[in-house]
Design a protein around this motif. Structure first.
Motif, PDB file in Angstrom:
ATOM      1  N   MET A   1       0.848  -1.296   0.099  1.00 31.11           N
ATOM      2  CA  MET A   1       0.020   0.137   0.032  1.00 31.11           C
ATOM      3  C   MET A   1       0.761   1.237  -0.066  1.00 31.11           C
ATOM      4  O   MET A   1       0.517   2.218  -0.747  1.00 31.11           O
ATOM      5  N   ILE A   2       1.886   1.267   1.084  1.00 33.82           N
ATOM      6  CA  ILE A   2       2.682   2.647   1.121  1.00 33.82           C
ATOM      7  C   ILE A   2       3.576   2.880  -0.326  1.00 33.82           C
ATOM      8  O   ILE A   2       3.688   3.966  -0.847  1.00 33.82           O
ATOM      9  N   THR A   3       3.919   1.947  -1.032  1.00 31.11           N
ATOM     10  CA  THR A   3       4.609   1.787  -2.245  1.00 31.11           C
ATOM     11  C   THR A   3       4.118   2.633  -3.346  1.00 31.11           C
ATOM     12  O   THR A   3       4.569   3.463  -3.977  1.00 31.11           O
ATOM     13  N   SER A   4       2.842   2.579  -3.249  1.00 35.32           N
ATOM     14  CA  SER A   4       1.900   3.173  -4.393  1.00 35.32           C
ATOM     15  C   SER A   4       1.577   4.765  -3.966  1.00 35.32           C
ATOM     16  O   SER A   4       1.120   5.511  -4.655  1.00 35.32           O
ATOM     17  N   LEU A   5       1.899   5.165  -2.579  1.00 38.54           N
ATOM     18  CA  LEU A   5       1.520   6.346  -2.263  1.00 38.54           C
ATOM     19  C   LEU A   5       2.714   7.200  -1.865  1.00 38.54           C
ATOM     20  O   LEU A   5       2.483   8.633  -1.834  1.00 38.54           O
ATOM     21  N   VAL A   6       3.948   6.842  -2.047  1.00 44.72           N
ATOM     22  CA  VAL A   6       5.134   7.589  -1.621  1.00 44.72           C
ATOM     23  C   VAL A   6       6.221   7.140  -2.462  1.00 44.72           C
ATOM     24  O   VAL A   6       6.495   5.979  -2.725  1.00 44.72           O
ATOM     25  N   ASN A   7       7.027   8.265  -2.926  1.00 40.51           N
ATOM     26  CA  ASN A   7       8.309   7.942  -3.430  1.00 40.51           C
ATOM     27  C   ASN A   7       9.272   8.959  -3.061  1.00 40.51           C
ATOM     28  O   ASN A   7       9.034   9.818  -2.166  1.00 40.51           O
TER      29      ASN A   7
ATOM     30  N   ALA B   1      -1.550   1.278   7.333  1.00 40.01           N
ATOM     31  CA  ALA B   1      -0.288   0.723   6.844  1.00 40.01           C
ATOM     32  C   ALA B   1       1.016   1.601   7.741  1.00 40.01           C
ATOM     33  O   ALA B   1       1.917   0.812   8.267  1.00 40.01           O
ATOM     34  N   LEU B   2       0.840   2.655   7.940  1.00 42.50           N
ATOM     35  CA  LEU B   2       1.622   3.522   8.652  1.00 42.50           C
ATOM     36  C   LEU B   2       1.997   3.317  10.212  1.00 42.50           C
ATOM     37  O   LEU B   2       2.946   3.237  10.812  1.00 42.50           O
ATOM     38  N   PHE B   3       0.483   3.112  10.752  1.00 44.16           N
ATOM     39  CA  PHE B   3       0.585   2.874  12.210  1.00 44.16           C
ATOM     40  C   PHE B   3       1.233   1.423  12.444  1.00 44.16           C
ATOM     41  O   PHE B   3       1.735   1.319  13.673  1.00 44.16           O
ATOM     42  N   GLU B   4       1.356   0.565  11.539  1.00 44.76           N
ATOM     43  CA  GLU B   4       2.267  -0.555  11.711  1.00 44.76           C
ATOM     44  C   GLU B   4       3.617  -0.369  11.771  1.00 44.76           C
ATOM     45  O   GLU B   4       4.424  -1.212  12.660  1.00 44.76           O
ATOM     46  N   LYS B   5       3.989   0.737  11.349  1.00 41.52           N
ATOM     47  CA  LYS B   5       5.468   1.090  11.287  1.00 41.52           C
ATOM     48  C   LYS B   5       5.863   2.054  12.522  1.00 41.52           C
ATOM     49  O   LYS B   5       7.126   2.310  12.821  1.00 41.52           O
TER      50      LYS B   5
ATOM     51  N   LEU C   1      12.943   2.395   4.842  1.00 43.86           N
ATOM     52  CA  LEU C   1      12.358   2.198   6.213  1.00 43.86           C
ATOM     53  C   LEU C   1      10.846   2.088   6.109  1.00 43.86           C
ATOM     54  O   LEU C   1      10.133   1.313   7.019  1.00 43.86           O
ATOM     55  N   LEU C   2      10.134   2.729   5.149  1.00 46.12           N
ATOM     56  CA  LEU C   2       8.713   2.614   5.241  1.00 46.12           C
ATOM     57  C   LEU C   2       8.177   1.540   4.161  1.00 46.12           C
ATOM     58  O   LEU C   2       7.041   1.059   4.281  1.00 46.12           O
ATOM     59  N   THR C   3       8.850   0.973   3.287  1.00 45.11           N
ATOM     60  CA  THR C   3       8.363   0.021   2.692  1.00 45.11           C
ATOM     61  C   THR C   3       8.984  -1.349   2.813  1.00 45.11           C
ATOM     62  O   THR C   3       8.499  -2.435   2.254  1.00 45.11           O
TER      63      THR C   3
END
Length: 143
Positions: free
Chosen positions: A1-7, A115-119, A140-142
């Motif tokens: 999920m995060i990979t499609s939202l941030v670069n 997805a973020l809360f898991e990190k 770190l995020l992905t």
């Protein structure tokens, strides 16, 4: 999920702003410059409307978010500050920021928050502040 939202283009390694309003403006500008939103002022109005309901900060991490008609493509703008920034939070003031832009239709922001809360955690903050490249933060995020 995060990979499609941030670069890496959506990551600010060392925020220039020293205030909550400044961070909001800086991250919204990043979203605008990367074609994720089409109107910075309208998007910020939606962010502040959501923020008025409840302060979006916990454990030294802020996650301002909004569903907005200004969002072209769902995204997360990431910002890291070397110093905590006053956020009117009840606990630790944040130094890591995730501005989540979600279109009015759908619930992209909920999935992004999950997805973020898991990190989230002390290690994430420390690791992000130690990062010297945008790629390190993205990793770190992905991972």
């Amino acid at each position: 999920m995060i990979t499609s939202l941030v670069n890496t283009d959506l990551i600010t390694l060392d925020l220039k702003s020293t205030t909550k309003d400044g961070v909001f403006s800086e991250l919204a500008e990043t979203l605008l410059q990367n074609g994720r939103i089409n109107n910075k002022e309208n998007f910020l109005t939606d962010i502040y409307t959501r923020e008025a309901q409840c302060v979006t900060s916990d454990m030294g991490i802020a996650y301002p978010h909004a569903k907005s008609s200004s969002v072209i493509t769902p995204a997360i703008a990431v910002g890291v500050s070397k110093e905590p920034i006053e956020y009117q939070a009840d606990d630790e003031q944040p130094s890591v920021f995730f501005m989540i832009a979600s279109p009015e239709s759908g619930d992209h922001h909920i999935y992004a928050l999950q997805a973020l809360f898991e990190k989230f955690g002390d290690d994430l903050i420390a690791d992000m502040q130690k990062a010297t490249t945008k790629q390190q933060i993205l990793d770190l995020l992905t991972n």
